[in-house]
Scaffold this motif. Structure first.
Motif, short mmCIF file in Angstrom:
data_model
loop_
_atom_site.label_atom_id
_atom_site.label_comp_id
_atom_site.label_asym_id
_atom_site.label_seq_id
_atom_site.Cartn_x
_atom_site.Cartn_y
_atom_site.Cartn_z
N MET A 69 0.85 -1.19 0.00
CA MET A 69 0.00 0.00 0.00
C MET A 69 0.88 1.23 0.00
SD MET A 69 -3.25 -0.89 0.14
CE MET A 69 -4.11 0.51 0.84
N SER A 70 0.64 2.17 -0.89
CA SER A 70 1.44 3.38 -0.94
C SER A 70 1.03 4.37 0.13
CB SER A 70 1.31 4.03 -2.33
OG SER A 70 -0.03 4.40 -2.58
N THR A 71 -0.20 4.28 0.61
CA THR A 71 -0.69 5.17 1.65
C THR A 71 -1.24 4.34 2.79
OG1 THR A 71 -1.28 6.84 0.01
CG2 THR A 71 -2.26 7.06 2.18
N ARG A 72 -0.75 4.58 4.00
CA ARG A 72 -1.23 3.83 5.16
C ARG A 72 -2.40 4.57 5.78
NH1 ARG A 72 2.38 2.62 10.45
NH2 ARG A 72 1.71 4.73 10.94
N ARG A 73 -3.56 3.96 5.74
CA ARG A 73 -4.76 4.58 6.29
C ARG A 73 -4.79 4.41 7.80
NH1 ARG A 73 -9.24 5.50 2.92
NH2 ARG A 73 -8.88 4.99 0.71
N PRO A 74 -5.40 5.37 8.51
CA PRO A 74 -5.61 5.17 9.95
C PRO A 74 -6.63 4.07 10.18
CG PRO A 74 -6.72 7.18 9.20
CD PRO A 74 -5.89 6.69 8.05
N PHE A 75 -6.55 3.44 11.33
CA PHE A 75 -7.47 2.37 11.67
C PHE A 75 -8.88 2.92 11.91
CE2 PHE A 75 -3.61 0.00 13.00
CZ PHE A 75 -3.83 -1.16 12.30
N ARG A 76 -9.86 2.14 11.48
CA ARG A 76 -11.26 2.31 11.89
C ARG A 76 -11.74 0.96 12.40
NH1 ARG A 76 -15.84 4.20 8.79
NH2 ARG A 76 -15.10 3.29 6.85
N PHE A 77 -12.64 1.01 13.39
CA PHE A 77 -13.15 -0.22 13.97
C PHE A 77 -14.67 -0.18 13.99
CE2 PHE A 77 -8.91 0.27 15.70
CZ PHE A 77 -8.38 -1.00 15.53
N ALA A 78 -15.26 -1.30 13.61
CA ALA A 78 -16.72 -1.45 13.64
C ALA A 78 -17.10 -2.61 14.54
CB ALA A 78 -17.27 -1.68 12.24
N ALA A 79 -18.24 -2.46 15.20
CA ALA A 79 -18.85 -3.56 15.94
C ALA A 79 -20.03 -4.07 15.13
CB ALA A 79 -19.31 -3.09 17.31
N GLN A 80 -20.11 -5.37 14.97
CA GLN A 80 -21.23 -5.97 14.24
C GLN A 80 -22.20 -6.61 15.22
OE1 GLN A 80 -20.25 -8.41 10.88
NE2 GLN A 80 -22.33 -8.30 10.16
N SER A 81 -23.45 -6.16 15.17
CA SER A 81 -24.46 -6.65 16.11
C SER A 81 -25.34 -7.69 15.45
CB SER A 81 -25.32 -5.49 16.60
OG SER A 81 -26.31 -5.96 17.49
N TYR A 82 -25.57 -8.78 16.17
CA TYR A 82 -26.41 -9.87 15.70
C TYR A 82 -27.72 -9.97 16.48
CZ TYR A 82 -22.20 -11.57 13.31
OH TYR A 82 -21.10 -11.68 12.52
N ARG A 83 -27.69 -9.54 17.74
CA ARG A 83 -28.86 -9.79 18.59
C ARG A 83 -29.21 -8.56 19.42
NH1 ARG A 83 -30.42 -14.85 18.90
NH2 ARG A 83 -31.60 -14.48 20.80
N ALA A 84 -30.50 -8.29 19.51
CA ALA A 84 -31.05 -7.33 20.46
C ALA A 84 -32.49 -7.74 20.69
CB ALA A 84 -30.98 -5.90 19.93
N ALA A 85 -32.88 -7.88 21.95
CA ALA A 85 -34.19 -8.44 22.26
C ALA A 85 -35.32 -7.43 22.08
CB ALA A 85 -34.20 -8.97 23.69
N ASP A 86 -35.00 -6.14 22.28
CA ASP A 86 -36.05 -5.13 22.22
C ASP A 86 -35.42 -3.77 21.96
OD1 ASP A 86 -34.95 -4.35 24.70
OD2 ASP A 86 -36.43 -5.53 25.81
N ALA A 87 -36.27 -2.73 21.92
CA ALA A 87 -35.78 -1.39 21.60
C ALA A 87 -34.76 -0.90 22.62
CB ALA A 87 -36.97 -0.41 21.52
N ARG A 88 -35.03 -1.15 23.88
CA ARG A 88 -34.11 -0.68 24.91
C ARG A 88 -32.74 -1.31 24.75
NH1 ARG A 88 -35.05 -0.90 31.51
NH2 ARG A 88 -33.00 -0.06 32.07
N GLU A 89 -32.70 -2.62 24.53
CA GLU A 89 -31.40 -3.29 24.38
C GLU A 89 -30.67 -2.79 23.14
OE1 GLU A 89 -29.41 -7.76 24.11
OE2 GLU A 89 -31.58 -7.55 24.39
N TRP A 90 -31.39 -2.57 22.05
CA TRP A 90 -30.75 -2.10 20.82
C TRP A 90 -30.18 -0.70 21.03
CZ3 TRP A 90 -27.97 -3.20 17.07
CH2 TRP A 90 -27.87 -2.41 15.92
N LYS A 91 -30.94 0.19 21.63
CA LYS A 91 -30.45 1.55 21.86
C LYS A 91 -29.27 1.55 22.82
CE LYS A 91 -34.94 3.70 20.92
NZ LYS A 91 -36.09 4.45 21.50
N ASP A 92 -29.32 0.68 23.83
CA ASP A 92 -28.18 0.56 24.74
C ASP A 92 -26.93 0.08 24.02
OD1 ASP A 92 -29.68 1.43 26.88
OD2 ASP A 92 -30.02 -0.56 27.73
#
Length: 323
Positions: free
Chosen positions: A1-24
């Motif tokens: 790679m000629s240009t080194r990009r800064p790191f980015r990180f993502a979290a992948q969500s699979y489960r949330a039981a309800d609106a409160r859990e998802w928003k949390d």
């Protein structure tokens, strides 16, 4: 790679039981310093159709989950990893992505894939066409999105995207970046040609996450996949952000999966796990070193981890964000 990009990180969500859990979950991902939150495009729960595939059940449909997440957080980029194009009527999918991009301007990432989970297609009554046809459809959806985001009139005629049909609405002021992921030659060449972000993933043509997925994703195979991306990208290769997921994570001193369990699961010994591009094993310092080496070797700067290690992985995010 000629240009080194800064790191980015993502979290992948699979489960949330309800609106409160998802928003949390959304708030927690933001508080821990992740750059993005990814959702999944899968629909059926546990049972005889999905259990043999090795895929985790996913509770929330992607578009409404993305909309709520974008309302809860004004900081996170919200993405789907990946929309399976075979599950969606192309114009409807394009309008949904465009609407999200208008309502959460500058914060939507749209991931797209050709689809692979045959058992889910069958269970939902969706035709599971040949691999060639599924990649054709992916190319057509990418063309449709490019025209849509440019505000060009489009039409879909027998699966083919054509000009001079109808005016797309809405048209985002800021074009959302498109991520394309996969592990096969044609998908990765297409990704190199058309995507802003390319996700280097397993080649799951077997329809199962298993030994073939592992065997086809080691260092040598990953370099081969990157070569396919380069073939498609040509001179624009350095403009592409390269993403990959760490599916197997064992952090020393943290609760959760152990290195021994990962070795039993993958068939890889300690050295093999540390070299495997989709595994991160060891202390926080060791994992940071692994990621920095992989950025140098492969160009991976965008790393996704699953929600099971959201908290345990946070020290790595804190250490490397912005580096």
């Amino acid at each position: 790679m000629s240009t080194r990009r800064p790191f980015r990180f993502a979290a992948q969500s699979y489960r949330a039981a309800d609106a409160r859990e998802w928003k949390d979950t959304v708030r927690r991902v933001e508080e821990l310093g992740y750059s993005a939150l990814h959702v999944c495009d899968h629909y059926i729960g546990a049972g005889p159709a999905m259990d043999p595939t090795g895929h985790r059940p996913v509770t929330l449909a992607p578009v409404p989950a993305m909309a709520v997440a974008a309302e809860v957080s004004s900081v996170l980029r919200i993405g789907c990893r990946m929309f399976c194009v075979g599950y969606h009527q192309p114009v409807v999918l394009a309008k949904e992505i465009a609407t999200l991009a208008v309502l959460a301007e500058g914060r939507i990432e749209a991931g797209l894939g050709a689809g692979w989970l045959e058992a889910e297609y069958v269970a939902m009554g969706v035709p599971f066409d040949s691999g060639a046809h599924r990649v054709d459809l992916l190319a057509e959806v990418l063309e449709l999105l490019d025209m849509w985001f440019a505000g060009k009139d489009v039409a879909v005629d027998g699966g083919q995207v054509r000009a001079a049909g109808f005016a797309p609405l809405p048209v985002p002021k800021l074009r959302p970046p498109l991520m394309v992921g996969g592990g096969s030659p044609r998908v990765l060449r297409l990704a190199g040609e058309r995507a802003d972000i390319v996700s280097i993933n397993f080649d799951n043509r077997s329809g199962v996450i298993g030994p073939a997925s592992i065997a086809g994703s080691g260092p040598e195979q990953t370099h081969r996949k990157l070569a396919w991306v380069r073939q498609g990208a040509g001179e624009r290769f350095d403009d592409i952000e390269l993403e990959t997921a760490a599916y197997f994570v064992a952090i020393e001193g943290a609760a959760g999966t152990t290195e021994a369990e990962l070795s039993a699961q993958t068939g890889l010994d300690a050295a093999g796990l540390r070299a495997f591009p989709h595994a991160l094993v060891g202390s926080v310092d060791e994992i940071c070193d692994q990621l920095e080496r992989r950025r140098e070797e492969y160009g991976f700067s965008y790393i996704t981890v699953g929600d099971r290690v959201l908290d345990a992985f946070a020290p790595v995010v804190a250490r490397l964000t912005g580096c």
